[in-house]
Design a protein around this motif. Structure first.
Motif, PDB file in Angstrom:
ATOM      1  N   ASN A  12       0.843  -1.175   0.054  1.00 28.72           N
ATOM      2  CA  ASN A  12       0.133   0.044  -0.042  1.00 28.72           C
ATOM      3  C   ASN A  12       1.061   1.304  -0.051  1.00 28.72           C
ATOM      4  O   ASN A  12       0.591   2.074   0.538  1.00 28.72           O
ATOM      5  CB  ASN A  12      -1.031   0.150   1.278  1.00 28.72           C
ATOM      6  CG  ASN A  12      -1.799  -1.489   1.293  1.00 28.72           C
ATOM      7  OD1 ASN A  12      -1.477  -2.037   2.325  1.00 28.72           O
ATOM      8  ND2 ASN A  12      -2.548  -1.558   0.451  1.00 28.72           N
ATOM      9  N   THR A  14       2.033   4.852  -0.923  1.00 24.18           N
ATOM     10  CA  THR A  14       1.629   6.060  -1.646  1.00 24.18           C
ATOM     11  C   THR A  14       2.693   6.988  -1.621  1.00 24.18           C
ATOM     12  O   THR A  14       3.175   7.360  -0.361  1.00 24.18           O
ATOM     13  CB  THR A  14       0.262   6.479  -0.699  1.00 24.18           C
ATOM     14  OG1 THR A  14      -0.791   5.456  -1.171  1.00 24.18           O
ATOM     15  CG2 THR A  14      -0.078   7.664  -1.552  1.00 24.18           C
ATOM     16  N   GLN A  30       0.102   5.461  -6.014  1.00 27.88           N
ATOM     17  CA  GLN A  30      -0.965   5.570  -5.109  1.00 27.88           C
ATOM     18  C   GLN A  30      -1.306   4.017  -4.844  1.00 27.88           C
ATOM     19  O   GLN A  30      -1.414   3.420  -5.789  1.00 27.88           O
ATOM     20  CB  GLN A  30      -2.172   6.065  -5.559  1.00 27.88           C
ATOM     21  CG  GLN A  30      -3.299   6.019  -4.402  1.00 27.88           C
ATOM     22  CD  GLN A  30      -4.426   6.840  -4.829  1.00 27.88           C
ATOM     23  OE1 GLN A  30      -5.140   6.847  -6.033  1.00 27.88           O
ATOM     24  NE2 GLN A  30      -5.096   7.904  -4.096  1.00 27.88           N
ATOM     25  N   ASP A  31      -1.085   3.698  -3.601  1.00 27.40           N
ATOM     26  CA  ASP A  31      -1.561   2.464  -3.116  1.00 27.40           C
ATOM     27  C   ASP A  31      -0.925   1.074  -3.729  1.00 27.40           C
ATOM     28  O   ASP A  31      -1.721   0.205  -4.196  1.00 27.40           O
ATOM     29  CB  ASP A  31      -3.316   2.308  -3.026  1.00 27.40           C
ATOM     30  CG  ASP A  31      -3.809   1.147  -2.301  1.00 27.40           C
ATOM     31  OD1 ASP A  31      -3.268   0.586  -1.259  1.00 27.40           O
ATOM     32  OD2 ASP A  31      -4.712   0.523  -2.698  1.00 27.40           O
TER      33      ASP A  31
END
Length: 325
Positions: A12, A14, A30-31
């Protein structure tokens, strides 16, 4: 029998970059989540600007901070969360345990220092107990391993005196001489002609160890087909598909992944115009609210522009498209 823990687990992740003018943080990745097991080559593929290099260079923490900032996520390497390590301890991982092969050897190698001295310096930093004679012998051994025909002459040369292919071989030798557990290869063949590219790819496959992992970053699906055990496709800062290489090439599920493969030349396309993906990758700060590929997708539905798609399982694939089958 329990499954072996991955050598690397990115969870995850980011990442944002601070805008010089507004001082606002713009999210670029992102993620993002992926694993690399020992003996495995993970190819991360996508067009320029998709976030491949940013995601990967965050692993050895080579992104300048500021302007970069990790907003969330974890990077577990051999049981240690690298993002929580003090920078002094992180330096012990760079080179010795996590090696990087950069895209452009002319910017990675110092033009003012002879090739041999640069390789020996890399050895001395992590293995200071090694004698000067032993370090020189190991440097010569690795220049020979990477296919440089006259290692003694190459040791005395400055980088600009070598061809692009030889410079890249020097970079590979400098990385692998320390026998890192993880190798990150950031488009290492992009600047090479097709013949030299094939030689370098073959060399990297030959030198890849069964107890180490590799992340190979590229925008070339032909390279992915040759190198990958697993494939992660990135678009606009997100992973949109992930699968074992054999499953991926048997039938990609995400429209962007299919479009990348359709753009490849083949016998079927001989005499015809190649298929191009219309438009371009949106820049960070201009990502769509919903699916980031929707504006370029020939199969887009009205709801694609409004609803951010989540990764979900389709067969053996992870796909960021609710309409993937």
């Amino acid at each position: 029998m329990p499954e072996e823990r991955p050598l690397l687990q990115v969870k995850n992740l980011t990442i944002a970059f601070e805008n010089d003018e507004t001082r606002q943080a713009v999210t670029t990745v992102q993620d993002v989540s992926f694993d690399v097991h020992r003996g495995e080559i993970l190819c991360i593929v996508g067009e320029s600007g998709c976030g491949k290099s940013v995601s990967s260079m965050c692993i050895p923490r080579l992104l300048p901070s500021p302007p970069s900032r990790v907003l969330s996520g974890e990077i577990w390497f051999d049981g240690v969360d690298l993002l929580k390590l003090p920078i002094a301890k992180m330096r012990a991982y760079r080179g010795k345990r996590i090696g990087v092969i950069f895209q452009d050897p002319m910017t990675a190698l110092s033009p003012l220092v002879r090739v041999g001295d640069q390789i020996i310096e890399a050895l001395n930093i992590h293995e200071p107990e090694r004698s000067k004679e032993a370090a020189r012998a190991k440097a010569l051994e690795w220049l020979d391993k990477v296919g440089i025909q006259n290692p003694v002459l190459a040791m005395r040369a400055y980088p600009y005196e070598l061809s692009g292919g030889m410079q890249q071989r020097v970079m590979i030798a400098m990385c692998l001489i320390l026998e890192p557990q993880l190798v990150i290869a950031d488009e290492p063949t992009t600047a090479l002609d097709v013949t030299i590219q094939a030689q370098v790819l073959e060399l990297m496959l030959q030198l890849h160890r069964k107890d180490s992992g590799m992340i190979f970053i590229t925008h070339d699906m032909g390279v992915v087909y040759r190198m990958a055990d697993r494939v992660a496709v990135m678009y606009a800062g997100q992973i949109v598909e992930q699968a074992a290489a054999k499953d991926f090439f048997a039938g990609p599920k995400h429209p962007y992944a299919r479009a990348l493969l359709d753009a490849l030349p083949s016998h079927a396309t001989r005499g015809h115009r190649l298929r191009a993906i219309p438009g371009q990758v949106p820049s960070p700060g201009h990502f769509a609210v919903g699916c980031r590929f929707a504006e370029r997708c020939a199969q887009a539905h009205p709801e694609c522009a409004a609803t951010p798609p989540a990764l979900h399982t389709v067969g053996s694939h992870l796909v960021r498209c609710p309409f993937a089958k």
